[in-house]
Design an enzyme around this catalytic site. Structure first.
Site, mmCIF file in Angstrom:
data_model
loop_
_atom_site.group_PDB
_atom_site.id
_atom_site.type_symbol
_atom_site.label_atom_id
_atom_site.label_comp_id
_atom_site.label_asym_id
_atom_site.label_seq_id
_atom_site.Cartn_x
_atom_site.Cartn_y
_atom_site.Cartn_z
ATOM 1 C CB SER A 189 -1.084 -0.043 1.114
ATOM 2 O OG SER A 189 -2.180 0.882 1.100
ATOM 3 C CG ASP A 341 -6.570 -2.067 -4.118
ATOM 4 O OD1 ASP A 341 -6.810 -1.126 -3.827
ATOM 5 O OD2 ASP A 341 -5.236 -2.358 -4.334
ATOM 6 C CG HIS A 371 -5.975 -1.806 -0.669
ATOM 7 N ND1 HIS A 371 -5.047 -1.634 -1.667
ATOM 8 C CD2 HIS A 371 -5.693 -1.097 0.502
ATOM 9 C CE1 HIS A 371 -4.048 -0.704 -1.299
ATOM 10 N NE2 HIS A 371 -4.331 -0.577 0.294
#
Ligand SMILES: *[C@@H]1O[C@H](CO)[C@@H](O)[C@H](O)[C@H]1NC(C)=O
Ligand SMILES: *[C@@H]1O[C@H](CO)[C@@H](O)[C@H](O)[C@H]1NC(C)=O
Ligand SMILES: *[C@@H]1O[C@H](CO)[C@@H](O)[C@H](O)[C@H]1NC(C)=O
Ligand SMILES: *[C@@H]1O[C@H](CO)[C@@H](O)[C@H](O)[C@H]1NC(C)=O
Length: 401
Positions: A189, A341, A371
């Site tokens: 991320s 995501d 995600h």
């Protein structure tokens, strides 16, 4: 009715309200995902409420929830775990106990959390790094870089660059028995954003070029220029991360001024004269056909914001806007993307651009992926998906590092 009962009742209503968010059809273990999604959405509602009544700032609520998952450095039969500092930056080291004939590989690990929360000490990262250290006999350096909004761009990046360079010193590598030719840098991320930026800086610095063998990017964020890519539109409301939530949190890395936040939400945040940069993130050029679906390219409106934020045009914030000559020197790259995501398309565009200039990329795409899955590999919620991503990443390391 007591105050506590009232609060409880209120929470139940909120919970039920959020629980009904639909999740995409092909998601596995849907009830677990719906539950996690609801918990996160409720955290966001509570955070908004707390901020409005002046109790706590929005991001502090998230930080506090994440902090419940911090672990102590606990060694086990296979791995010694220690918290220490490289110069004055806190790091957590995982040192395999097993004797090794050869020098060890090493991984510099950068955690996610939208630049405002989290730590490599969170239990899911602790598990991941412990397992990786044991399976590969690798030394792992988790970095606890400074967080926003207290420390804004480029503080987080500076810490990550500093720790990486510190670790790369001959005497430090020798101290931990690390093979200088087998070092990878990994992040998920916003940690992936930082990894991509660190490696671009090092590869374009003659003193550090080719010192890192590989980078692993797990559903990274790679740009802030265009907040209306097809994946942003398709997954605007999640699952797990919504567009508004991620923009609210991540924009704090640049400023606490809400006008930037509002402009980002409208995709009208870029300064005049930045049109030239859009050729690097133009999804209509780089996104595989399959992901364009019926979305129509809308050119972002420039010059609406009075304040100038240099971070918005900086490739240390948006590694995707590095030009081709900066990209072509990048090392072996591993990317994990998840179908469902919000920031999926950043990666898909980056992969196209890297391959176009000849960088070797291994890409694992999880059709049923969401995600943040890697953070759900233990209590309170564990997803088989998270374990699968972890296993894919570790086997890629075993083959390539
Ligand atoms: C130590 O390593 C062995 C072999 O990989 C494994 O079976 C065992 O579960 C590990 N112990 C811990 C505490 O992870
Ligand atoms: C590491 O650095 C932090 C921040 O500079 C400091 O608070 C902490 O005491 C240091 N820890 C150690 C073990 O030196
Ligand atoms: C993006 O790409 C499309 C199609 O190639 C093109 O028409 C458009 O002008 C591009 N926009 C920018 C800002 O580069
Ligand atoms: C790419 O960017 C670098 C750094 O900004 C610059 O020095 C170089 O001239 C650029 N190369 C091209 C081909 O535009």
């Amino acid at each position: 009715m007591g105050y506590k009962t009232l609060c409880f009742g209120f929470s139940c209503v909120l919970f039920a309200y959020s629980v009904y968010s639909p999740v995409p059809e092909n998601i596995e273990e849907p009830w677990k995902v719906i539950f996690m999604d609801a918990v996160i959405k409720m955290t966001s509602l509570v955070a908004t409420l707390f901020e409005n009544i002046g109790l706590m700032k929005y991001e502090e609520v998230f930080f506090t929830v994440a902090a419940l998952q911090f672990t102590e450095p606990v060694s086990d039969e296979n791995v010694t775990v220690v918290d220490t500092n490289f110069s004055d930056i806190p790091v957590r080291l995982y040192l395999p106990k097993r004797k090794s004939e050869r020098q060890r590989p090493a991984i510099v690990f950068i955690h996610g959390g939208a630049f405002v929360l989290g730590s490599c000490k969170m239990s899911a990262y602790d598990d991941l790094n412990r397992l990786t250290a044991n399976k590969l006999g690798a030394v792992i350096v988790g970095i606890d870089y400074r967080l926003a909004p207290q420390y804004q761009f480029p503080a987080a990046l500076e810490d990550c660059v500093f720790v990486t360079k510190f670790f790369l010193q001959d005497k430090v590598l020798a101290k931990y028995g690390v093979d200088p030719a087998r070092i990878c840098i990994t992040g998920d991320s916003s940690g992936g954003t930082l990894v991509a930026a660190v490696i671009q800086l090092l590869q374009n610095d003659p003193e550090f070029k080719d010192r890192i063998k590989a980078q692993a990017l797990i559903y990274p964020g790679l740009q802030v220029l265009d907040t209306s890519l097809p994946s942003h539109r398709e997954y605007e409301h999640g699952p797990i991360v919504s567009r508004e939530m991620i923009i609210k949190l991540a924009s704090l890395y640049v400023t606490e001024d809400k006008t930037l936040l509002q402009a980002l939400l409208r995709n009208e945040h870029m300064p005049p004269g930045s049109r030239d940069l859009f050729k690097f993130v133009n999804w209509s050029d780089f996104l595989p056909e399959k992901y364009k679906k019926n979305y129509v390219y809308r050119e972002p409106v420039l010059g609406k914001l009075n304040d100038a934020y240099p971070a918005l045009v900086d490739n240390r914030m948006s590694p995707l806007i590095a030009n081709d000559s900066q990209l072509q020197v990048l090392p072996l790259t591993y990317v994990v993307t998840c179908e469902h995501d919000l920031i999926r398309d950043d990666s898909l565009i980056y992969i196209t651009r890297l391959r176009n200039v000849g960088v070797q990329v291994t890409h694992d795409h999880l059709e049923e992926g969401i995600h943040g899955a890697l953070s759900f590999t233990g209590a309170p919620v564990f997803l088989h998906l998270g374990l699968r991503i972890r296993d894919k990443y570790i086997s890629w390391l075993e083959e390539n590092l």
